[in-house]
Design an enzyme around this catalytic site. Structure first.
Site, PDB file in Angstrom:
ATOM      1  N   SER A 114       0.812  -1.216   0.000  1.00 59.22           N
ATOM      2  CA  SER A 114       0.000   0.000   0.000  1.00 59.22           C
ATOM      3  C   SER A 114       0.847   1.268   0.000  1.00 59.22           C
ATOM      4  O   SER A 114       0.434   2.289  -0.544  1.00 59.22           O
ATOM      5  CB  SER A 114      -0.914   0.026   1.234  1.00 59.22           C
ATOM      6  N   HIS A 137      -0.838  -1.883  -6.819  1.00 56.93           N
ATOM      7  CA  HIS A 137      -1.559  -1.625  -5.573  1.00 56.93           C
ATOM      8  C   HIS A 137      -3.057  -1.705  -5.821  1.00 56.93           C
ATOM      9  O   HIS A 137      -3.661  -0.798  -6.394  1.00 56.93           O
ATOM     10  CB  HIS A 137      -1.195  -0.245  -5.017  1.00 56.93           C
ATOM     11  N   GLU A 149      -3.207   0.705  -8.900  1.00 56.40           N
ATOM     12  CA  GLU A 149      -2.100   1.601  -9.228  1.00 56.40           C
ATOM     13  C   GLU A 149      -0.904   0.774  -9.689  1.00 56.40           C
ATOM     14  O   GLU A 149      -0.411  -0.077  -8.948  1.00 56.40           O
ATOM     15  CB  GLU A 149      -1.729   2.440  -8.001  1.00 56.40           C
ATOM     16  N   ASN A 188      -3.107   6.560  -1.626  1.00 58.70           N
ATOM     17  CA  ASN A 188      -2.908   6.629  -0.182  1.00 58.70           C
ATOM     18  C   ASN A 188      -2.318   7.961   0.255  1.00 58.70           C
ATOM     19  O   ASN A 188      -2.544   8.386   1.403  1.00 58.70           O
ATOM     20  CB  ASN A 188      -2.047   5.458   0.297  1.00 58.70           C
TER      21      ASN A 188
END
Length: 307
Positions: A114, A137, A149, A188
């Site tokens: 992550s 991700h 991602e 994130n």
């Protein structure tokens, strides 16, 4: 006709079983590896439950899934290996070093981390393996959230970067290319910038945690599926955007460490839904309801209406 690939998913837990489901739903052969037999054994049941929620038959999907407790056997003929283990750098580094030894020389090495930079994860790899290492991700739950991602490092080959992106498209996902390997990638960094401010507001006594959730869900959160932040800035105009930033930026939280409120809660054993208390208090029924409603709403949002 689509080429059938062999995907190996390392880690059968929260993310791994859902990633395996996506590959298996697309007709690919999937091997799930996990050293913990108990976690591995329940992975097919979790996939079946997901499919039942989605109103789909589980049999054809489960027929594409195989289980393995031996890493060397699991990756022996894999076209792509997706790592979905806990967020510990040393664990991921050693895991990919082992996979690179056991897997074919063409195998794409993909990490579902992550936040950890992919470059750091590949530090034990030789030049060839580093060229095949890429970040993928996925978002929880991975069988429902479209975004993945795709993160390249300075060593990732253009062929691996592009082919991984195309593979994810073929799986029905909505991949995006991340051209610089920064901690947290894109999603994130955006998400936790908001979390940092939200926790700060609670710690300063501006409001309670429930109010934070109400404000997000009943205001700008309702727009986000239809109006992204860049679109919104252009919609209201960059002059207004600049004026707002001039007023609010100096007052926003810019902590470089986790908020002390988190430490205080953790020291009391308050870890979140699992323990019944985190930033908010939870009964088991409330926690289950959140998970169920999230899944059902995501299913509704991603399923195409019948013609």
């Amino acid at each position: 006709m689509q080429k059938i690939l062999h995907a190996c998913i390392i880690g059968a837990g929260l993310m791994g079983h859902g990633i395996a489901q996506v590959f298996a739903q697309a007709g690919h052969k999937v091997t799930i590896f996990d050293p913990d037999a108990a976690t591995l054994d329940v992975a097919p049941q979790r996939v079946a439950h997901n499919l039942e929620q989605m109103g789909l038959t589980s049999g054809p999907v489960l027929a594409n899934i195989f289980l393995a407790t031996d890493l060397q056997i699991a990756v022996a003929d894999a076209d792509i290996v997706v790592e979905a283990v806990s967020e510990r750098l040393e664990l991921k580094q050693q895991l990919f070093a082992d996979v690179a030894r056991f897997a074919p020389r063409h195998t794409v090495l993909a990490s579902n981390t992550s936040v950890i930079p992919i470059t750091a994860i590949g530090e034990l790899l030789d030049a060839d393996a580093r060229g095949r290492l890429v970040g993928t991700h996925w978002w929880n739950p991975p069988h429902l959230v479209p975004l993945v991602e795709v993160v390249r490092t300075e060593y990732t080959s253009e062929k691996v970067f592009d082919s991984t992106f195309e593979l994810l498209l073929s799986l029905g996902k909505s991949p995006v290319k991340v051209h610089r390997d920064v901690a947290g990638f894109i999603g994130n960094r955006l998400q936790h910038a908001m979390w940092r401010e939200a926790i700060s507001l609670v710690s300063k006594g501006v409001c309670d945690a429930e109010t934070i959730d109400t404000v997000v869900k009943q205001s700008f959160g309702m727009r986000l599926p239809f109006l992204g932040p860049m679109e919104n800035a252009d919609l209201v105009g960059l002059q207004l955007t600049k004026l707002v930033h001039q007023v609010i930026f100096p007052d926003l939280c810019n902590d470089l460490e986790p908020n002390p409120l988190l430490n205080a809660l953790l020291e009391q054993g308050h870890e979140g839904m699992r323990t019944g208390q985190g930033l908010r208090a939870w009964t088991q029924e409330q926690a289950d309801e959140v998970r169920t409603q999230l899944a059902l709403r995501l299913i509704t949002s991603v399923q195409k209406p019948a013609i």
